[in-house]
Scaffold this motif. Structure first.
Motif, PDB file in Angstrom:
ATOM      1  N   LYS A 260       1.940   0.891 -22.827  1.00  0.00           N
ATOM      2  CA  LYS A 260       3.364   1.177 -22.979  1.00  0.00           C
ATOM      3  C   LYS A 260       4.153  -0.122 -22.864  1.00  0.00           C
ATOM      4  O   LYS A 260       3.933  -0.916 -21.967  1.00  0.00           O
ATOM      5  N   HIS A 261       5.100  -0.335 -23.787  1.00  0.00           N
ATOM      6  CA  HIS A 261       5.863  -1.580 -23.825  1.00  0.00           C
ATOM      7  C   HIS A 261       7.317  -1.423 -23.413  1.00  0.00           C
ATOM      8  O   HIS A 261       8.031  -2.411 -23.297  1.00  0.00           O
ATOM      9  N   SER A 262       7.781  -0.175 -23.209  1.00  0.00           N
ATOM     10  CA  SER A 262       9.167   0.016 -22.796  1.00  0.00           C
ATOM     11  C   SER A 262       9.340   1.393 -22.181  1.00  0.00           C
ATOM     12  O   SER A 262       8.489   2.268 -22.320  1.00  0.00           O
ATOM     13  N   GLY A 263      10.477   1.572 -21.514  1.00  0.00           N
ATOM     14  CA  GLY A 263      10.801   2.848 -20.909  1.00  0.00           C
ATOM     15  C   GLY A 263      12.262   2.888 -20.520  1.00  0.00           C
ATOM     16  O   GLY A 263      12.934   1.850 -20.508  1.00  0.00           O
ATOM     17  N   ALA A 264      12.772   4.074 -20.195  1.00  0.00           N
ATOM     18  CA  ALA A 264      14.180   4.212 -19.818  1.00  0.00           C
ATOM     19  C   ALA A 264      14.396   5.492 -19.021  1.00  0.00           C
ATOM     20  O   ALA A 264      13.654   6.466 -19.171  1.00  0.00           O
ATOM     21  N   LYS A 265      15.424   5.464 -18.168  1.00  0.00           N
ATOM     22  CA  LYS A 265      15.841   6.631 -17.378  1.00  0.00           C
ATOM     23  C   LYS A 265      17.356   6.610 -17.283  1.00  0.00           C
ATOM     24  O   LYS A 265      17.979   5.553 -17.400  1.00  0.00           O
ATOM     25  N   ASN A 266      17.942   7.781 -17.051  1.00  0.00           N
ATOM     26  CA  ASN A 266      19.380   7.807 -16.810  1.00  0.00           C
ATOM     27  C   ASN A 266      19.694   8.708 -15.632  1.00  0.00           C
ATOM     28  O   ASN A 266      18.922   9.585 -15.277  1.00  0.00           O
ATOM     29  N   THR A 267      20.839   8.449 -15.016  1.00  0.00           N
ATOM     30  CA  THR A 267      21.270   9.226 -13.864  1.00  0.00           C
ATOM     31  C   THR A 267      22.794   9.220 -13.802  1.00  0.00           C
ATOM     32  O   THR A 267      23.443   8.371 -14.413  1.00  0.00           O
ATOM     33  N   THR A 268      23.338  10.167 -13.079  1.00  0.00           N
ATOM     34  CA  THR A 268      24.774  10.243 -12.827  1.00  0.00           C
ATOM     35  C   THR A 268      24.960  10.240 -11.317  1.00  0.00           C
ATOM     36  O   THR A 268      24.233  10.917 -10.600  1.00  0.00           O
ATOM     37  N   TYR A 269      25.927   9.457 -10.849  1.00  0.00           N
ATOM     38  CA  TYR A 269      26.164   9.383  -9.402  1.00  0.00           C
ATOM     39  C   TYR A 269      27.647   9.150  -9.139  1.00  0.00           C
ATOM     40  O   TYR A 269      28.400   8.760 -10.034  1.00  0.00           O
TER      41      TYR A 269
END
Length: 129
Positions: free
Chosen positions: A21-30
């Protein structure tokens, strides 16, 4: 016959190797409890990308300049790219989709998409007209 079996096993092992795997992403709200944005809902998308053997960490967050459009996109999202090996940082403005956290940086032709298959994607895109 034993030689054929040995050759088969070594070929079978090579074909079962997983792609790296060469990339990844996540998102969140706070909602921060202190600072200039205290009590204001913030949207954060983080990502990473391997580039020429070096890890690039990406952090995109809404700011006080981020306005939500009628189509559900925030403008003026602050994005910081950090090379974890050298410590060099670069700053870019992007747009973020409220539902899903996808970030697009037009000037770089770069996208960070937490909803892409296999744990998200961070990298270049080709615009189709």
């Amino acid at each position: 016959m034993a030689q054929g079996k040995k050759g088969y096993n070594s070929n079978n092992q090579n074909s079962n190797q997983q792609k790296v795997k060469h990339s990844g992403a996540k998102n969140t709200t706070y909602t921060p409890s202190s600072g200039p944005n205290k009590g204001v809902e913030q949207h954060l998308t983080t990502g990473w990308r391997l580039s020429n053997g070096e890890l690039i960490a990406i952090k995109c967050v809404t700011t006080s300049k981020s306005n939500l459009s009628e189509k559900g996109w925030f403008g003026s999202v602050a994005c910081t790219f950090t090379n974890t090996k050298t410590g060099v940082q670069s700053f870019h403005w992007g747009t973020m989709q409220k539902n899903g956290g996808k970030v697009v940086i037009d000037g770089m032709a770069f996208v960070i998409n937490p909803r892409a298959k296999n744990g998200g994607y961070a990298g270049t895109f080709i615009r189709s007209n």
